[in-house]
Design an enzyme around this catalytic site. Sequence first.
Site, PDB file in Angstrom:
ATOM      1  N   SER A 155      15.045  -6.332  18.846  1.00 22.29           N
ATOM      2  CA  SER A 155      15.610  -5.083  19.292  1.00 22.29           C
ATOM      3  C   SER A 155      16.350  -5.168  20.627  1.00 22.29           C
ATOM      4  O   SER A 155      17.130  -4.271  20.947  1.00 22.29           O
ATOM      5  CB  SER A 155      14.496  -4.040  19.431  1.00 22.29           C
ATOM      6  N   SER A 162      11.474  -9.478  19.527  1.00 22.94           N
ATOM      7  CA  SER A 162      12.668  -8.813  20.060  1.00 22.94           C
ATOM      8  C   SER A 162      13.365  -9.474  21.237  1.00 22.94           C
ATOM      9  O   SER A 162      14.441  -9.044  21.626  1.00 22.94           O
ATOM     10  CB  SER A 162      12.327  -7.380  20.454  1.00 22.94           C
ATOM     11  N   LYS A 210      17.003  -3.708  29.746  1.00 23.11           N
ATOM     12  CA  LYS A 210      16.855  -2.983  28.482  1.00 23.11           C
ATOM     13  C   LYS A 210      16.505  -1.519  28.766  1.00 23.11           C
ATOM     14  O   LYS A 210      15.693  -1.231  29.651  1.00 23.11           O
ATOM     15  CB  LYS A 210      15.758  -3.664  27.657  1.00 23.11           C
TER      16      LYS A 210
HETATM   17  N1  GLN Z   1      11.957  -6.778  14.659  1.00 29.71           N
HETATM   18  C1  GLN Z   1      10.610  -6.393  14.921  1.00 29.71           C
HETATM   19  C2  GLN Z   1      10.406  -4.936  14.563  1.00 29.71           C
HETATM   20  O1  GLN Z   1      11.279  -4.356  14.049  1.00 29.71           O
HETATM   21  C3  GLN Z   1      10.221  -6.712  16.334  1.00 29.71           C
HETATM   22  C4  GLN Z   1      10.547  -5.658  17.327  1.00 29.71           C
HETATM   23  C5  GLN Z   1      10.130  -5.999  18.717  1.00 29.71           C
HETATM   24  O2  GLN Z   1       9.708  -7.100  19.034  1.00 29.71           O
HETATM   25  N2  GLN Z   1      10.217  -5.011  19.574  1.00 29.71           N
HETATM   26  O3  GLN Z   1       9.386  -4.368  14.782  1.00 29.71           O
END
Ligand code: GLN
Length: 472
Positions: free
Chosen positions: A147, A171, A72
């Site tokens: 994400s 995420s 990532k």
């Molecule tokens: N979807 C969640 C957010 O928008 C989780 C993001 C994450 O775990 N980095 O914050």
Amino acid sequence: MNLNELTISKAHAGLKAGDFSAEELTRACLDRIKKRNKDLNAFIEVDEEGALQAARNVEIKTPLSGIPMGIKDIYCVKGWECTAASKILKGFKPPYDATAISKLRDSGTVLLGRTNMDEFACGASTEHSCFGPTKNPHDLARVPGGSSGGSAASVADDMCLGAMGTDTGGSVRQPASLCGCVGLKVTYGRTSRFGVMAMASSWDTISPFAKTTEDAALILQEIAGKDPKDSTTPDKSVPNYTEALTGDVRGLKIGVPKEYFGEGVEEETASKVMEAVRALEKAGAILKEVSLPNMKYAIALYYIAMPAELSANLARYDGIRFGRKPSDTGEDLMDYYRNARTEGFGEEIKRRIMIGTYVLSAGYYDAYYKKAQQVRTLVIRDFDRVFEEVDVLCGPVSPYPAFKLGENLDDPLKMYMADLLTIPASAAGIPGLSVPCGKSSGGLPIGLQIMGRQFDEETVLQVGDAWEKIRG
Ligand code: GLN
């Protein structure tokens, strides 16, 4: 079967037996990327030369030696750019490796390239990326989740054998569920966050994707443990994770939280997940319905506490200490900061910085930030209480399968609801595994979530692996 379609454990066996070389395995992944990345946009940069060179020189000493993985774009990797998919960091080349990266290098992992993500890991669809969205390999009109959507899509599409993501509020688990691969969110502190750009520091975890639970265990084995550079990693021994994969769940107590099958969760998703839970019961596990009554506040508390931490963490990107110089530097220092941040950050990041700054400001701190922290404690206590009675909890990962590109983009609250079932475990800092458990009538993957006690990745992996053996 093409080499890139192998699991890590099968590829390791093949490499050890000399059936093929790490270079051939890496080339198979690079070929797949060349063929598919135009459509998927899972990788934003591929280090072909570096990967081939690492593969040529590798000595097979760990299960990850010679295994090509995606990373990532939020991990500092020496020699690569690292941008967290944000314009503000375009061109930034960190001079060192994140701890997870140096551990992967030491184990002989072949680092293929940077995978796409939502800007600074904020999102559930990988649409908030300055590199454009990643597509779901099962349906190019749909999102891969987020994400860490690029990592999930690349593993699910056999571009690599495993990948690294980060899971702050879901995420890793949610994109794994939407793409149909395995994602393991580790206990907060099990892996070092050093060298990975911070989103929300009391929630962030360094967590892997793989094709099977066993492979996720193999990756975790290499990256877990205390790191003097991250004081939230305790000096706790790292167990042998593959030894836990007995395939046996007899007598194991599985809690089924009724809230995970209630309001907001699509019926088809709930019933597929319940089928998997019933299959585990047939294999000898003992089911118990439990309740996490405060879970209904988890989204609300997260979207106060997380932006507070995020806004503090992102304060360093001012165009001077970190981040690109603005094209117009303005009249004075305030202009400079304002222009750097206005140009550099995307819409969602700006929204969260404003929320975070607001909930931390004098007069609102007690009403929002402090309250959210108190509610977080209530969620933690819910988990503590149920884990006195059961060994793991099972439920869906995502309330629904992959949604269409653009579908939630104009409605942030709708997007945030995608995190309904992943945020509770994040609030409590406990591990959670996402394992595929079938498909919707529309042919989209559905994921089973298995949550466990803090630092009990072993039992979580044991149940995931047992389910895969039942599923076949
Ligand atoms: N979807 C969640 C957010 O928008 C989780 C993001 C994450 O775990 N980095 O914050």
